[in-house]
Design a protein around this motif. Structure first.
Motif, mmCIF file in Angstrom:
data_model
loop_
_atom_site.group_PDB
_atom_site.id
_atom_site.type_symbol
_atom_site.label_atom_id
_atom_site.label_comp_id
_atom_site.label_asym_id
_atom_site.label_seq_id
_atom_site.Cartn_x
_atom_site.Cartn_y
_atom_site.Cartn_z
ATOM 1 N N UNK A 15 76.886 -64.109 -7.233
ATOM 2 C CA UNK A 15 77.722 -63.098 -7.893
ATOM 3 C C UNK A 15 77.229 -62.804 -9.310
ATOM 4 N N UNK A 16 77.434 -61.567 -9.781
ATOM 5 C CA UNK A 16 77.058 -61.234 -11.159
ATOM 6 C C UNK A 16 77.985 -61.901 -12.162
ATOM 7 N N UNK A 17 77.661 -61.778 -13.430
ATOM 8 C CA UNK A 17 78.478 -62.303 -14.525
ATOM 9 C C UNK A 17 79.084 -61.126 -15.283
ATOM 10 N N UNK A 18 80.404 -61.184 -15.510
ATOM 11 C CA UNK A 18 81.101 -60.153 -16.270
ATOM 12 C C UNK A 18 81.695 -60.763 -17.530
ATOM 13 N N UNK A 19 81.369 -60.188 -18.674
ATOM 14 C CA UNK A 19 82.011 -60.545 -19.942
ATOM 15 C C UNK A 19 83.164 -59.581 -20.171
ATOM 16 N N UNK A 20 84.374 -60.116 -20.386
ATOM 17 C CA UNK A 20 85.545 -59.285 -20.653
ATOM 18 C C UNK A 20 85.958 -59.433 -22.109
ATOM 19 N N UNK A 21 86.203 -58.300 -22.770
ATOM 20 C CA UNK A 21 86.632 -58.294 -24.165
ATOM 21 C C UNK A 21 87.891 -57.466 -24.337
ATOM 22 N N UNK A 22 88.868 -58.009 -25.050
ATOM 23 C CA UNK A 22 90.020 -57.225 -25.489
ATOM 24 C C UNK A 22 89.780 -56.770 -26.917
ATOM 25 N N UNK A 23 90.659 -55.923 -27.403
ATOM 26 C CA UNK A 23 90.406 -55.307 -28.695
ATOM 27 C C UNK A 23 91.324 -55.762 -29.793
ATOM 28 N N UNK A 24 92.117 -54.840 -30.310
ATOM 29 C CA UNK A 24 93.021 -55.108 -31.418
ATOM 30 C C UNK A 24 92.778 -54.151 -32.580
#
Length: 458
Positions: A76-85
């Motif tokens: 499986x691929x790798x996903x980086x998740x980012x939230x903001x603010x």
């Protein structure tokens, strides 16, 4: 013969021991079991700190949830998740109430399995960035008052470089970035850094393929125009306030609006009344305390504020939870919070637009998808449409409905180099409001396939 065997054994041990350093660091980060987690967890988890600046002592906290064992995480691929603010935690939002496999029950102490977790499709890496957000920290206090877009991008890139050394099995793996809200700034800027530093490298360690952003802050002028239009067309503000907002705010910086704009925004807030701006048709939770804590404007700051935020605040402050996460090792003087009181309030640099970065990365052939929940008045659908229109891209497939179980789930338009998707009935955090549809959206993104024009199933 004896000498050659000796030297062979010597260099073999050096090779093994050198590689084992990263593996041992990786094993130190392994989560054996989180407090309150259900018994049917069938995936590996890791969490801990990666130092991004030795001199100032900045370290960023991550949480990796791999794909379930029956879904072959190695493929499986790798996903980086980012939230903001800016200043909000990807652990609090992305992981604990949106796309992560483990969500928090209302007791704030136990967890349950998210049936639409994106880790069924990819290994998920959640990052609390910049330092001062969540468990991430700096030993130099002044850092917390000097963060901005550029410094955040550099630290996030440093994190990735060092993280891949700790997790060498992910080197050269297909890598994507996704997120929402002010991550509409974070993600293109980090993507640009990766792209530029991969230039000329035949087999880059960070095998970056593309990004996807939702209800994303993109371009200050178009964000203002589209947001005020959304408020007015949805009956949230008066005609006179709509005109005042246009006059006072359009063309100004959203991070540092002039006083006239702030006044107009305050009047708009009063006219909107007791609603949740992040999801205008759902009942707000903890409305009074939420507004007192974070404020509603400028609309970049904060994230959708359902009751789940309260559960996160309770769970991630439990000492046994922090111990299991290998977190708060420096014993921070403040509690873990979903959004930092300091970081977002002292933001130093924020470009008026990231559209030039879009143009650069689209021209480079990277995959770019943009999605939008249509009940969000914070970074609404209209703002995103105006920003995309400003790119002047050729249309490949004109506006059409996409379906899930015989029902319209949203609309989509495919441009040359960019795919735009809306999700009907979703607020600022699309995977929170429409988890099944968000899962289908992510699957389509990974496969780089258009959203279905007819009924589909998972």
């Amino acid at each position: 013969m004896g000498n050659s065997m000796f030297f062979f054994a010597f260099w073999f041990m050096i090779l093994v021991l050198g590689n084992s350093d990263s593996l041992s660091d990786q094993e130190k980060d392994r989560i054996e079991e989180l407090p309150g987690q259900p018994s049917n967890v069938d995936f590996s988890q890791y969490s801990g700190y990666v130092t991004v600046n030795q001199q100032s002592g900045r370290a960023l906290f991550y949480w990796l949830t791999e794909s379930p064992t029956n879904r072959d995480p190695k493929s499986r691929p790798l996903l980086l998740w980012l939230n903001g603010g800016p200043g909000c935690s990807s652990v609090a939002y992305g992981a604990a109430e949106e796309i992560g496999p483990l969500h928090i029950n209302s007791d704030g102490k136990t967890l349950f399995i998210n049936p639409y977790s994106w880790n069924k499709l990819a290994n998920l890496l959640f990052l609390e960035s910049p330092a001062g957000v969540g468990y991430s920290y700096s030993n130099t206090t002044s850092d917390l008052y000097t963060f901005g877009d550029a410094k955040t991008a550099e630290d996030s890139y440093a994190f990735l470089v060092n993280w891949f050394e700790r997790f060498p099995q992910y080197k050269h793996r297909d890598f994507y970035i996704a997120g929402e809200s002010y991550a509409g700034h974070y993600i293109p800027q980090l993507s640009q850094l990766i792209y530029e530093r991969n230039k000329g490298v035949k087999n880059p360690i960070i095998n970056f393929k593309g990004f996807m952003v939702g209800n994303a802050v993109t371009d200050d002028y178009n964000d203002y125009v589209g947001t005020f239009e959304y408020w007015w067309t949805h009956g949230l503000i008066s005609d006179s306030t709509y005109k005042s907002l246009q006059k006072a705010c359009e063309g100004t910086s959203s991070e540092h609006p002039p006083i006239e704009c702030i006044r107009a925004l305050s009047i708009a807030e009063m006219e909107q009344g007791h609603i949740d701006p992040y999801s205008i048709y759902t009942k707000p939770c903890g409305y009074t305390s939420s507004l007192k804590r974070r404020g509603r404007y400028p609309w970049m700051r904060g994230a959708y504020d359902p009751c789940t935020e309260n559960y996160s605040s309770q769970y991630f402050n439990l000492p046994e939870v922090q111990k299991a996460f290998h977190a708060n090792i420096t014993k921070l003087s403040y509690p873990w919070k979903t959004c930092s009181d300091i970081v977002g309030g002292y933001w130093t640099d924020s470009p008026l637009s990231v559209l030039p970065i879009y143009k650069e990365l689209i021209a480079a052939g990277l995959r770019v998808w943009v999605f939008s929940g249509d009940t969000d008045s914070v970074v609404p659908l209209t703002a995103t449409r105006y920003s995309i229109d400003a790119l002047n891209l050729s249309t490949i497939a004109n506006w059409y409905p996409w379906y899930d179980n015989q029902k319209v789930a949203g609309w989509s338009q495919i441009y040359e180099g960019l795919t735009f998707v809306t999700v009907t009935g979703a607020g600022h955090e699309v995977p929170l409001h429409r988890p099944r549809q968000a899962f289908i959206l992510f699957r389509s993104f990974l496969e780089n396939k258009a959203m279905e024009r007819s009924s589909n199933s998972i």
